[in-house]
Each structure stands twice: as C-alpha cells, then as structure tokens.
Design a protein around this motif. Structure first.
Motif, PDB file in Angstrom:
ATOM      1  N   ARG A  21       1.042  -1.248  -0.121  1.00  0.00           N
ATOM      2  CA  ARG A  21       0.135  -0.166  -0.127  1.00  0.00           C
ATOM      3  C   ARG A  21       0.791   1.247   0.048  1.00  0.00           C
ATOM      4  N   GLU A  22       1.960   1.212   0.692  1.00  0.00           N
ATOM      5  CA  GLU A  22       2.772   2.294   0.938  1.00  0.00           C
ATOM      6  C   GLU A  22       3.520   2.607  -0.403  1.00  0.00           C
ATOM      7  N   LEU A  23       3.906   1.536  -1.315  1.00  0.00           N
ATOM      8  CA  LEU A  23       4.669   1.969  -2.511  1.00  0.00           C
ATOM      9  C   LEU A  23       3.621   2.467  -3.380  1.00  0.00           C
ATOM     10  N   LYS A  24       2.363   2.150  -3.371  1.00  0.00           N
ATOM     11  CA  LYS A  24       1.343   2.790  -4.418  1.00  0.00           C
ATOM     12  C   LYS A  24       1.333   4.388  -3.881  1.00  0.00           C
ATOM     13  N   GLU A  25       1.111   4.531  -2.586  1.00  0.00           N
ATOM     14  CA  GLU A  25       1.063   5.874  -2.089  1.00  0.00           C
ATOM     15  C   GLU A  25       2.040   6.833  -2.600  1.00  0.00           C
ATOM     16  N   GLN A  26       3.494   6.211  -2.420  1.00  0.00           N
ATOM     17  CA  GLN A  26       4.490   6.850  -2.876  1.00  0.00           C
ATOM     18  C   GLN A  26       4.601   7.250  -4.216  1.00  0.00           C
ATOM     19  N   ALA A  27       4.064   6.407  -5.167  1.00  0.00           N
ATOM     20  CA  ALA A  27       3.925   6.784  -6.507  1.00  0.00           C
ATOM     21  C   ALA A  27       2.799   7.725  -6.836  1.00  0.00           C
ATOM     22  N   ARG A  28       1.619   7.752  -5.962  1.00  0.00           N
ATOM     23  CA  ARG A  28       0.929   8.948  -6.226  1.00  0.00           C
ATOM     24  C   ARG A  28       1.291  10.178  -5.821  1.00  0.00           C
ATOM     25  N   ARG A  29       2.223  10.139  -4.768  1.00  0.00           N
ATOM     26  CA  ARG A  29       2.908  11.601  -4.311  1.00  0.00           C
ATOM     27  C   ARG A  29       3.855  11.904  -5.140  1.00  0.00           C
ATOM     28  N   VAL A  30       4.606  11.132  -6.200  1.00  0.00           N
ATOM     29  CA  VAL A  30       5.543  11.734  -6.997  1.00  0.00           C
ATOM     30  C   VAL A  30       4.666  12.172  -8.088  1.00  0.00           C
ATOM     31  N   ARG A  32       1.733  13.544  -8.098  1.00  0.00           N
ATOM     32  CA  ARG A  32       1.173  14.905  -7.813  1.00  0.00           C
ATOM     33  C   ARG A  32       2.167  15.850  -7.568  1.00  0.00           C
ATOM     34  N   GLY A  33       3.456  15.470  -7.572  1.00  0.00           N
ATOM     35  CA  GLY A  33       4.711  16.490  -7.459  1.00  0.00           C
ATOM     36  C   GLY A  33       4.899  17.141  -6.024  1.00  0.00           C
ATOM     37  N   TRP A  34       4.485  16.159  -5.197  1.00  0.00           N
ATOM     38  CA  TRP A  34       4.750  16.456  -3.678  1.00  0.00           C
ATOM     39  C   TRP A  34       6.338  16.275  -3.463  1.00  0.00           C
ATOM     40  N   PHE A  35       6.694  15.007  -4.269  1.00  0.00           N
ATOM     41  CA  PHE A  35       8.322  14.622  -3.959  1.00  0.00           C
ATOM     42  C   PHE A  35       8.783  14.395  -5.436  1.00  0.00           C
ATOM     43  N   PRO A  36      10.212  14.604  -5.577  1.00  0.00           N
ATOM     44  CA  PRO A  36      10.672  14.493  -6.799  1.00  0.00           C
ATOM     45  C   PRO A  36      10.839  12.880  -6.948  1.00  0.00           C
ATOM     46  N   GLN A  37      10.969  12.630  -8.256  1.00  0.00           N
ATOM     47  CA  GLN A  37      11.371  11.220  -8.746  1.00  0.00           C
ATOM     48  C   GLN A  37      12.733  10.840  -8.521  1.00  0.00           C
TER      49      GLN A  37
END
Length: 42
Positions: A21-30, A32-37
């Motif tokens: 679940r956390e890996l999918k959430e991290q992908a969504r955050r990237v 959205r531009g919240w964190f750099p890839q």
C-alpha cells in the motif's frame, strides 16, 4: 508454540500488505509533484 507462530505469521502478512500500500501511495505522491522522482530508478 502454534499460537506464537500464528501471531508472527499474521504480523509478517500485515507488514507485507502495508508495504504494498505504501509503495502505491509513494507513486501517487510523485505523480502529484509532492516529492521528486528518483533519477536512479529505472
């Protein structure tokens, strides 16, 4: 002994489900531009 094994197995399963679940959430955050890839990730 069986009870302890059952508890440990349950905890491991919950940890795996949480990490998926956390890996999918991290992908969504990237996305959205919240964190750099990560540029090193392929």
């Amino acid at each position: 002994m069986r009870r302890l094994l059952s508890i440990l197995l349950g905890l491991v399963c919950v940890a795996f489900l949480w990490s998926i679940r956390e890996l999918k959430e991290q992908a969504r955050r990237v996305e959205r531009g919240w964190f750099p890839q990560n540029p090193k990730r392929t």
